[in-house]
Design an enzyme around this catalytic site. Structure first.
Site, PDB file in Angstrom:
ATOM      1  N   SER A 201      16.394  17.293  21.195  1.00 55.31           N
ATOM      2  CA  SER A 201      15.287  16.518  20.672  1.00 55.31           C
ATOM      3  C   SER A 201      14.534  15.786  21.795  1.00 55.31           C
ATOM      4  O   SER A 201      14.111  16.431  22.735  1.00 55.31           O
ATOM      5  CB  SER A 201      15.822  15.565  19.603  1.00 55.31           C
ATOM      6  OG  SER A 201      14.795  15.230  18.720  1.00 55.31           O
TER       7      SER A 201
ATOM      8  N   TRP B  58       9.780  19.781  11.370  1.00 56.20           N
ATOM      9  CA  TRP B  58       9.055  18.755  12.151  1.00 56.20           C
ATOM     10  C   TRP B  58       8.902  19.208  13.604  1.00 56.20           C
ATOM     11  O   TRP B  58       7.895  18.935  14.249  1.00 56.20           O
ATOM     12  CB  TRP B  58       9.836  17.445  12.034  1.00 56.20           C
ATOM     13  CG  TRP B  58       9.262  16.230  12.666  1.00 56.20           C
ATOM     14  CD1 TRP B  58       9.878  15.440  13.612  1.00 56.20           C
ATOM     15  CD2 TRP B  58       8.007  15.592  12.393  1.00 56.20           C
ATOM     16  NE1 TRP B  58       9.076  14.374  13.934  1.00 56.20           N
ATOM     17  CE2 TRP B  58       7.922  14.446  13.206  1.00 56.20           C
ATOM     18  CE3 TRP B  58       6.940  15.904  11.539  1.00 56.20           C
ATOM     19  CZ2 TRP B  58       6.816  13.597  13.195  1.00 56.20           C
ATOM     20  CZ3 TRP B  58       5.835  15.059  11.532  1.00 56.20           C
ATOM     21  CH2 TRP B  58       5.783  13.927  12.346  1.00 56.20           C
TER      22      TRP B  58
ATOM     23  N   HIS C 128      18.137  19.431  12.088  1.00 54.88           N
ATOM     24  CA  HIS C 128      17.945  18.893  13.434  1.00 54.88           C
ATOM     25  C   HIS C 128      19.268  18.331  13.966  1.00 54.88           C
ATOM     26  O   HIS C 128      19.722  17.276  13.516  1.00 54.88           O
ATOM     27  CB  HIS C 128      16.902  17.768  13.286  1.00 54.88           C
ATOM     28  CG  HIS C 128      16.367  17.230  14.564  1.00 54.88           C
ATOM     29  ND1 HIS C 128      15.584  17.970  15.411  1.00 54.88           N
ATOM     30  CD2 HIS C 128      16.487  15.996  15.132  1.00 54.88           C
ATOM     31  CE1 HIS C 128      15.225  17.216  16.440  1.00 54.88           C
ATOM     32  NE2 HIS C 128      15.769  16.013  16.296  1.00 54.88           N
TER      33      HIS C 128
ATOM     34  N   LYS D 183      13.290  17.351  25.501  1.00 57.34           N
ATOM     35  CA  LYS D 183      12.017  17.231  26.243  1.00 57.34           C
ATOM     36  C   LYS D 183      12.342  16.802  27.674  1.00 57.34           C
ATOM     37  O   LYS D 183      11.794  17.332  28.650  1.00 57.34           O
ATOM     38  CB  LYS D 183      11.092  16.199  25.577  1.00 57.34           C
ATOM     39  CG  LYS D 183      10.888  16.370  24.049  1.00 57.34           C
ATOM     40  CD  LYS D 183      10.012  15.267  23.456  1.00 57.34           C
ATOM     41  CE  LYS D 183      10.259  14.879  22.002  1.00 57.34           C
ATOM     42  NZ  LYS D 183      10.021  15.809  20.946  1.00 57.34           N
TER      43      LYS D 183
HETATM   44  C1  GTR Z   1      11.558  12.101  16.213  1.00 55.89           C
HETATM   45  C2  GTR Z   1      10.420  12.578  17.064  1.00 55.89           C
HETATM   46  C3  GTR Z   1      10.742  13.941  17.591  1.00 55.89           C
HETATM   47  C4  GTR Z   1      12.129  14.027  18.167  1.00 55.89           C
HETATM   48  C5  GTR Z   1      13.139  13.208  17.405  1.00 55.89           C
HETATM   49  C6  GTR Z   1      14.436  12.916  18.149  1.00 55.89           C
HETATM   50  O1  GTR Z   1      11.325  10.925  15.575  1.00 55.89           O
HETATM   51  O2  GTR Z   1       9.279  12.599  16.277  1.00 55.89           O
HETATM   52  O3  GTR Z   1       9.777  14.346  18.533  1.00 55.89           O
HETATM   53  O4  GTR Z   1      12.116  13.685  19.495  1.00 55.89           O
HETATM   54  O5  GTR Z   1      12.658  11.973  17.059  1.00 55.89           O
HETATM   55  O6  GTR Z   1      14.435  12.705  19.352  1.00 55.89           O
HETATM   56  O7  GTR Z   1      15.458  12.873  17.474  1.00 55.89           O
END
Ligand code: GTR
Length: 435
Positions: free
Chosen positions: A272, A363, A414, A276
């Site tokens: 997540s 998402w 996720h 990045k």
């Molecule tokens: C969310 C964000 C995502 C992702 C995620 C995470 O809120 O919108 O881009 O990075 O967090 O890091 O779990």
């Protein structure tokens, strides 16, 4: 007549295509038919319009241009490399950890010559060397969300004393870990399996580098470099993703110096927001031999130009400290970005990259994550590598490990799961194991 097994797989994929358990933020597009047409920038055309036709020109001319664009427009500039004062101390070694199956080491990294400057705590597990041998293990390196004690139930891990984001489910009380945090993310690290497979696994808490909140950019490593804070910084100053990526490189500085780890065979991985950071670390630091993006989504592997799931505007509003302020200029204007995420992935070439999605993680735009990898292929081709070698996004739970690039989308939400680790290990066995 399709083969009955592929028919069953197709029916299953169709049933899973609209997962009931997807926690999609409302008000964003999740309908593939509503994805607007877009044209991607060509990674193989230089800023002056001339084409890049060989690996040498890519390395000498185009790669630096793309790194510069990512630094200036998206992540912000990394103000420095290895600080002169960087030093460390191994604070504990247990050669019979995890019931005798692993060696556990804890290392403090100080980023300045002084002991009161910012520091981070590295936790390492590695296999037990067979008697009479001194192997240098290939390793996985990644940041963790809730401190080192969250990655395994091992009572020997020193808990973090740092600030954490509130999370009752993970036993975070008053922004600090508790004993209840121990092992809460064990499934995301799968330490026993990774070690049993012949790899070391190293981790540090991302908040040791930069706290994941607006105030974070005024403290920690950012302060060491004089970063002016989330709103006060110049447009091209780094954000927390840049700081996290920098910290991954500093942890690698240590691993390179650890005689029991092979610093030329280190994979950087992240989930997540930390996916990045792993991509940005791998792009800047070519010592990382293998780069893994787990569900990294917007600002990670997912093409920004695809209006599916999270958008640039939304991420910059929710997390104004993650990226450079300059990135805000692309809010609602993804088509004017001089790069897209295929260029970020291409910065790893010819080193292997593995991009992973989760079906219910709309998402993060699973198809966009696939396409980020897919459109990096022309750069891998300069190095004689085929890349993914598939034309379309593979079906759910049908991983593709190609030549330089790999992709899988698994069932579920996720997260990083043992299924994901099974794919990363299969890929690592090909690219990090000595033959
Ligand atoms: C969310 C964000 C995502 C992702 C995620 C995470 O809120 O919108 O881009 O990075 O967090 O890091 O779990």
């Amino acid at each position: 007549m399709p083969h009955p097994r592929s028919l069953a797989a197709a029916l299953l994929a169709a049933a899973l295509a609209v997962p009931a358990f997807a926690a999609n933020t409302p008000g964003f597009n999740y309908d593939e038919s509503k994805v607007r047409a877009y044209t991607l920038p060509d990674p193989l055309v230089r800023n002056n319009g001339t084409p890049v036709r060989d690996a040498e020109t890519w390395r000498r001319e185009r790669r630096p241009e793309l790194l510069e664009i990512h630094a200036r427009e998206i992540f912000g500039r990394t103000p420095g490399g290895k600080p002169a004062g960087l030093h460390w101390a191994v604070t504990s070694v247990d050669r019979a950890a995890l019931g005798g199956k692993a060696v556990r080491k804890e290392v403090t990294l100080w980023f300045t010559a002084a002991k009161d400057g910012p520091k981070a705590y590295l936790l390492i597990y590695q296999p037990v060397a067979p008697a009479g041998t001194k192997p240098a293990w290939p390793a996985f390196l990644g940041l963790n969300y809730y401190g080192n004690s969250s990655v395994n139930a091992d009572p020997g891990i020193t808990p973090s004393a740092a600030w954490m984001r509130a999370n009752a489910e993970f036993g975070i009380v008053k922004n600090r870990v508790t004993e209840a945090t121990r092992g809460k993310h064990a499934s995301r690290w799968d330490v026993e399996r990774v070690v049993a497979r012949g790899y070391a696994t190293a981790t540090l808490y991302y908040g040791d580098l930069c706290e994941d909140r607006t105030e974070g950019l005024g403290g920690g490593v950012a302060k060491l470099f004089g970063t002016a804070g989330t709103e006060a910084r110049r447009g091209d100053e780094w954000g927390s993703i840049g700081v996290w990526a920098w910290g991954l490189s500093r942890a690698l500085d240590y691993l390179v110096a650890d005689g029991e780890i092979d610093g030329t065979r280190v994979a950087v991985h992240g989930h997540s927001r930390l996916g990045k950071a792993a991509l940005w670390a791998g792009a800047q630091d070519e010592r990382f031999a293998f780069v893994i993006s787990n569900n990294s989504g917007c600002g990670g592997a997912a093409l920004e130009r695809r209006n599916f799931g999270e958008t640039v505007e939304r991420i910059n509003r929710s997390f104004p400290f993650w990226f450079a302020k300059n990135f805000r200029a692309y809010n609602g204007r993804e088509d004017s970005l001089p790069v897209d995420t295929h260029c970020l992935i291409a910065l790893m070439a010819p080193r292997p990259v593995h991009v992973a999605s989760a079906l219910a993680d709309e998402w993060a735009d699973p198809k966009g994550e696939f396409l980020g990898a897919k459109h990096a292929e022309p750069v891998y081709a300069l190095f004689g590598r085929k890349g993914l070698g598939v034309a379309a996004q593979p079906a759910v739970d049908s991983p593709v490990i190609g030549d330089g690039l790999a992709y899988h989308v698994r069932t579920g939400k996720h997260d990083i799961t043992p299924y994901d680790w099974a794919q990363y290990l299969a890929h690592a066995d090909r690219v990090l194991k000595k033959r």
